[in-house]
Design a protein around this motif. Structure first.
Motif: not given
Length: 377
Positions: A210-227
């Motif tokens: 969820g924190r790779v650049a390709e994920a950030q490119a398609v998500l509306t908001h950056p991820i704050d927590r991964s669980e």
């Protein structure tokens, strides 16, 4: 669904009741008349397998938790819901498969969809996206790195949360003599999967996605927590829980059952004080999630079930090796109550294993038990 940018150790009576509900009202995932409600409640309200991540997983990984009050509000909604408006069970889905081929009937995928449904309707949660593929272009074309199971936002904290979900079923077998319990001692009934391997994969491969650049490119908001959202059942030899489970992160209230050889199960079933008022059923994989509620016509006596399982494990057909080698999940049943005539409800569940399974499982559990290299997680 997608949105893109514009524990102390304890012993249980072999064959006895599962832990949940022992100290209070029976949970919805055991008692609801509709399996739609039971399965949905199990995926959103049942106890997690783990109480904490064991040492060595680092500060970047954590277990999933709902926002304060959201889970209780969701349970109240589900208790009042019309089952006809809820997602279909796997059995119902298989009766009219999607002609486009998009409807997966795998149990894990079905559990994810039920969780998506719950989060979409739960107060205090904004479901942002689900099952988002993450792809990367390289010299050979487009590579799929993986998929993000759930992305949701907590309006109260304005945080975006990434959950990786798994619904798993593991049997604990003995490891090497003199060694403490290990997460790799928990093996799947088909011997392919192990709890330790699954947890390592989620923490080291799926959560960081969820924190790779390709994920950030398609998500509306950056991820704050991964669980990690890990649910399931653990099964112990003849129902005896060993010492040392807390050190593995196993939650004290985790859902558990038993596994036994055919002869040991039969002897225990016949000697049980409540044997005369007990029925049994075999649970197909599609029904493994929540508590079983079965019409009497679909139950059988321990003697009849013993004969059927003995025949299965001795099936001589060359193409039926899977029938001879695969454990079978069975449920011990008791009457649901005088207000529910003809309905039998799960008292315990477990796997009856075929000859030779235990030796194969122990061999599988002891493969590559060395700790991972530093930084591999």
């Amino acid at each position: 669904m997608r949105e893109l940018k514009p524990d102390p150790a304890q012993a249980i009576r072999p064959g006895g009741p599962v832990a949940a509900g022992a100290d209070g009202p029976e949970p919805l995932w055991r008692t609801a008349a509709s399996q739609r409600v039971r399965d949905l409640a199990w995926c959103s309200l049942s106890p997690p397998l783990l109480s904490h991540l064991p040492a060595g997983y680092g500060a970047g990984a954590a277990l999933a938790h709902w926002p304060p009050g959201a889970q209780a509000a969701w349970q109240r909604w589900l208790e009042r819901a019309d089952p006809a408006t809820l997602p279909e069970t796997i059995a119902e889905l298989s009766g009219h498969p999607d002609p486009t081929g998009n409807r997966s009937l795998r149990l894990g995928r079905h559990a994810e969809r039920l969780l998506h449904f719950a989060l979409h309707r739960a107060e205090g949660i904004e479901l942002v996206a689900a099952n988002v593929p993450i792809r990367r272009a390289n010299g050979h074309g487009i590579q799929t790195l993986g998929e993000l199971d759930v992305i949701w936002r907590d309006p109260a904290s304005a945080q975006t949360v990434h959950w990786e979900m798994a619904a798993k079923f593991y049997l604990m077998v003995d490891g090497q003599p003199g060694t403490p319990p290990d997460r790799r001692n928990f093996v799947g009934p088909n011997l392919v999967d192990r709890l330790g391997d699954k947890l390592d994969h989620i923490v080291s491969r799926q959560l960081p996605l969820g924190r790779v650049a390709e994920a950030q490119a398609v998500l509306t908001h950056p991820i704050d927590r991964s669980e990690v959202y890990l649910l399931g059942w653990l099964f112990y030899h003849d129902g005896r829980l060993p010492a040392g489970l807390d050190a593995l992160g196993i939650a004290p209230d985790h859902l558990h059952g038993w596994w036994s050889t055919l002869d040991d199960w039969a002897a225990r079933a016949q000697a049980h004080p409540a044997a005369a008022n007990t029925r049994w059923c075999r649970l197909p994989r599609a029904d493994w999630l929540s508590g079983a509620r079965v019409p009497e016509a679909q139950t059988e006596s321990a003697a009849v079930l013993h004969t059927a399982l003995a025949q299965r494990f001795a099936d001589p057909h060359q193409a039926h090796s899977w029938r001879r080698e695969a454990p079978v999940m069975v449920c011990e049943l008791a009457p649901a109550g005088p207000d529910q005539p003809g309905i039998w409800q799960e008292r315990s569940r477990g796997f009856v294993v075929p000859p030779g399974w235990q030796a194969r499982a122990v061999e599988r559990a002891t493969i590559d038990r060395s700790p991972p290299a530093a930084g591999s997680r």
